[in-house]
Design a protein around this motif. Structure first.
Motif, PDB file in Angstrom:
ATOM      1  N   UNK A 123       0.829  -1.197   0.000  1.00  0.00           N
ATOM      2  CA  UNK A 123       0.000   0.000   0.000  1.00  0.00           C
ATOM      3  C   UNK A 123       0.870   1.257   0.000  1.00  0.00           C
ATOM      4  N   UNK A 124       1.970   1.227   0.734  1.00  0.00           N
ATOM      5  CA  UNK A 124       2.809   2.416   0.876  1.00  0.00           C
ATOM      6  C   UNK A 124       3.697   2.690  -0.324  1.00  0.00           C
ATOM      7  N   UNK A 125       3.601   1.876  -1.370  1.00  0.00           N
ATOM      8  CA  UNK A 125       4.373   2.159  -2.579  1.00  0.00           C
ATOM      9  C   UNK A 125       3.470   2.339  -3.785  1.00  0.00           C
ATOM     10  N   UNK A 126       2.250   2.762  -3.535  1.00  0.00           N
ATOM     11  CA  UNK A 126       1.326   3.041  -4.643  1.00  0.00           C
ATOM     12  C   UNK A 126       0.463   4.239  -4.288  1.00  0.00           C
ATOM     13  N   UNK A 127       0.104   5.011  -5.306  1.00  0.00           N
ATOM     14  CA  UNK A 127      -0.768   6.166  -5.127  1.00  0.00           C
ATOM     15  C   UNK A 127      -1.823   6.141  -6.229  1.00  0.00           C
ATOM     16  N   UNK A 128      -2.884   6.896  -6.016  1.00  0.00           N
ATOM     17  CA  UNK A 128      -4.004   6.912  -6.949  1.00  0.00           C
ATOM     18  C   UNK A 128      -4.233   8.335  -7.453  1.00  0.00           C
ATOM     19  N   UNK A 129      -4.410   8.479  -8.762  1.00  0.00           N
ATOM     20  CA  UNK A 129      -4.804   9.770  -9.324  1.00  0.00           C
ATOM     21  C   UNK A 129      -6.218  10.071  -8.856  1.00  0.00           C
ATOM     22  N   UNK A 141      -7.691   5.368   1.738  1.00  0.00           N
ATOM     23  CA  UNK A 141      -7.947   4.094   2.407  1.00  0.00           C
ATOM     24  C   UNK A 141      -7.215   2.908   1.780  1.00  0.00           C
ATOM     25  N   UNK A 142      -6.845   3.024   0.493  1.00  0.00           N
ATOM     26  CA  UNK A 142      -6.310   1.853  -0.200  1.00  0.00           C
ATOM     27  C   UNK A 142      -4.910   2.071  -0.781  1.00  0.00           C
ATOM     28  N   UNK A 143      -4.312   3.225  -0.526  1.00  0.00           N
ATOM     29  CA  UNK A 143      -2.970   3.494  -1.054  1.00  0.00           C
ATOM     30  C   UNK A 143      -2.241   4.439  -0.111  1.00  0.00           C
ATOM     31  N   UNK A 144      -1.033   4.805  -0.519  1.00  0.00           N
ATOM     32  CA  UNK A 144      -0.268   5.756   0.290  1.00  0.00           C
ATOM     33  C   UNK A 144      -0.825   7.163   0.195  1.00  0.00           C
ATOM     34  N   UNK A 145      -1.597   7.437  -0.879  1.00  0.00           N
ATOM     35  CA  UNK A 145      -2.143   8.777  -1.022  1.00  0.00           C
ATOM     36  C   UNK A 145      -2.556   9.101  -2.435  1.00  0.00           C
ATOM     37  N   UNK A 162      -9.714  16.043   3.217  1.00  0.00           N
ATOM     38  CA  UNK A 162     -10.307  14.723   3.004  1.00  0.00           C
ATOM     39  C   UNK A 162      -9.324  13.616   3.369  1.00  0.00           C
ATOM     40  N   UNK A 163      -8.068  13.778   2.974  1.00  0.00           N
ATOM     41  CA  UNK A 163      -7.069  12.744   3.219  1.00  0.00           C
ATOM     42  C   UNK A 163      -6.674  12.656   4.682  1.00  0.00           C
ATOM     43  N   UNK A 164      -6.682  13.790   5.360  1.00  0.00           N
ATOM     44  CA  UNK A 164      -6.208  13.816   6.730  1.00  0.00           C
ATOM     45  C   UNK A 164      -4.692  13.864   6.792  1.00  0.00           C
ATOM     46  N   UNK A 165      -4.169  13.889   8.002  1.00  0.00           N
ATOM     47  CA  UNK A 165      -2.725  13.968   8.192  1.00  0.00           C
ATOM     48  C   UNK A 165      -2.067  12.615   7.918  1.00  0.00           C
ATOM     49  N   UNK A 166      -0.818  12.668   7.483  1.00  0.00           N
ATOM     50  CA  UNK A 166      -0.049  11.450   7.313  1.00  0.00           C
ATOM     51  C   UNK A 166      -0.316  10.691   6.040  1.00  0.00           C
ATOM     52  N   UNK A 167      -1.135  11.233   5.154  1.00  0.00           N
ATOM     53  CA  UNK A 167      -1.420  10.596   3.867  1.00  0.00           C
ATOM     54  C   UNK A 167      -0.737  11.411   2.778  1.00  0.00           C
ATOM     55  N   UNK A 168      -0.042  10.739   1.890  1.00  0.00           N
ATOM     56  CA  UNK A 168       0.767  11.391   0.867  1.00  0.00           C
ATOM     57  C   UNK A 168      -0.112  12.140  -0.130  1.00  0.00           C
ATOM     58  N   UNK A 252       0.367  19.991   0.557  1.00  0.00           N
ATOM     59  CA  UNK A 252       1.019  19.014  -0.319  1.00  0.00           C
ATOM     60  C   UNK A 252       2.325  18.536   0.301  1.00  0.00           C
ATOM     61  N   UNK A 253       2.631  17.263   0.086  1.00  0.00           N
ATOM     62  CA  UNK A 253       3.931  16.728   0.485  1.00  0.00           C
ATOM     63  C   UNK A 253       4.968  16.973  -0.601  1.00  0.00           C
TER      64      UNK A 253
END
Length: 281
Positions: A123-129, A141-145, A162-168, A252-253
Motif C-alpha cells: 500500500x505504501x508504494x502506490x498512489x491513486x490519481x 484508504x487503499x494506497x499511500x495517497x 479529506x485525506x487527513x494527516x499522514x497521507x501522501x 502538499x507533500x
C-alpha cells in the motif's frame, strides 16, 4: 515503508533520458513522474534508475484500462528487486470520452487495487490519481495517497482535509518560465491553452473545476485567463516558485512540476527554479 520524495518533483509527458534524470537529481528534485499513460512494463525504468543514485521514479499514471494489474505488479516487483525503495506506482482511471468499454470508474479502481493487494504490491508504494472526494477517500484508504492532476492550491487544501494527516499528497502543476513582461505573459497563456485545451472536453476535469468555483464561461473553450493562470504558473522563476509553494502551504507533500513549451525547456526551467525553490542545485 514511507514515501520520501522531497518537496518538489518533475512530471514529464513521456520518459526522460538517463542524462536528463541525472541532471534532475543533481538539481535537487526528488522524483521524476512519468506521465502520458506509459506502458505498464516500463521498459525504460532501469536505465533511469541505474543512472541515478537517490532519484525516485513514479508513474503519473499507469492507466488501469490499458495496463493490467498483473503487469503493473510485475513491474513493481521487478524494480523493487533491482532498486529497492525507489519506485512509486501511480495508477489512475481513464476518461469516459476515450474508453470504448467504459465501466463505473470507482468500481474499476477498487478491482485494480484488489488485484494489487493479491499480488503483494505494498500500500505504501502506490498512489491513486484522484480529483473528487470519493476517489480521494479511496486513495486514502487503499494506497499511500493521492496524485491530483491539473489542479490548484485550493484543491490541494480541500484534498488535504479529506485525506487527513499522514497521507501522501502530490499535486501536479504546469509552469512556463518567462521574464514576466506583458508580451511574455500572453505567450505563456497561449502555451498553457494549447496544453489545457485537451482537458476542456473531459468531464472529470470540468466537474473538478466547477467544484473549485470556476464558472461555465471559465471552463468553456478556450478557457478564461482566470482558469489558465490558476493551473499554469508563469512568469519569473521567483513568481513560479511562490505559486508552487502555495501547494506546500496548503498541505502538499510534494509538488510535481510539468514544464511546458517543449523538451528543450525542461532542464533550463528546472535549473532556473532550483534556487528559488530552495533545492541544492
Amino acid at each position: 515503508m514511507t514515501i520520501d520524495v522531497g518537496r518538489y518533483g518533475v512530471w514529464t509527458f513521456g520518459k526522460v533520458s538517463p542524462e536528463q534524470a541525472v541532471a534532475i537529481e543533481q538539481l535537487g528534485y526528488g522524483a521524476v513522474w512519468i506521465g502520458g499513460s506509459p506502458a505498464g512494463d516500463l521498459p525504460f525504468a532501469e536505465a533511469i534508475l541505474d543512472s541515478t543514485e537517490t532519484l525516485q521514479l513514479a508513474t503519473g499514471i499507469i492507466n488501469v484500462w490499458t495496463s493490467p494489474a498483473s503487469q503493473a505488479a510485475e513491474t513493481y516487483h521487478r524494480l523493487e528487486k533491482s532498486h529497492p525503495g525507489r519506485f512509486l506506482l501511480g495508477i489512475g482511471i481513464g476518461h469516459p470520452e476515450h474508453t470504448e468499454e467504459y465501466r463505473k470508474p470507482y468500481d474499476v479502481l477498487v478491482e485494480y487495487l484488489d488485484a494489487l493487494d493479491a499480488a503483494d504490491v505494498p500500500v505504501q508504494r502506490r498512489v491513486v490519481a484522484a480529483l473528487g472526494p470519493k476517489v480521494l477517500r479511496l486513495a486514502r484508504d487503499r494506497s499511500a495517497g493521492a496524485h491530483p492532476y491539473l489542479t490548484t492550491p485550493e484543491h490541494t487544501a480541500e484534498a488535504r482535509k479529506i485525506l487527513g494527516d499522514g497521507v501522501f499528497l502530490a499535486p501536479e502543476h504546469k509552469v512556463v518560465l518567462t521574464d514576466g513582461s506583458a508580451e511574455a505573459t500572453a505567450e505563456a497563456r497561449r502555451i498553457g491553452r494549447e496544453t489545457v485545451d485537451f482537458y476542456l472536453n473531459l468531464s472529470n476535469y470540468l466537474n473538478n473545476w466547477r467544484r473549485l468555483g470556476f464558472t461555465e464561461e471559465d471552463i468553456a473553450k478556450p478557457g478564461s485567463d482566470k482558469l489558465i493562470d490558476a493551473v499554469v504558473a508563469h512568469g519569473t522563476a521567483e513568481s513560479i516558485a511562490a505559486r508552487l509553494a502555495e501547494h506546500i502551504d496548503a498541505g502538499a507533500d510534494q509538488v510535481t512540476i510539468q514544464v511546458l513549451g517543449g523538451w528543450d525547456k525542461l532542464l533550463p526551467t528546472l535549473t532556473a527554479l532550483a534556487g528559488p525553490l530552495g533545492l541544492k542545485g
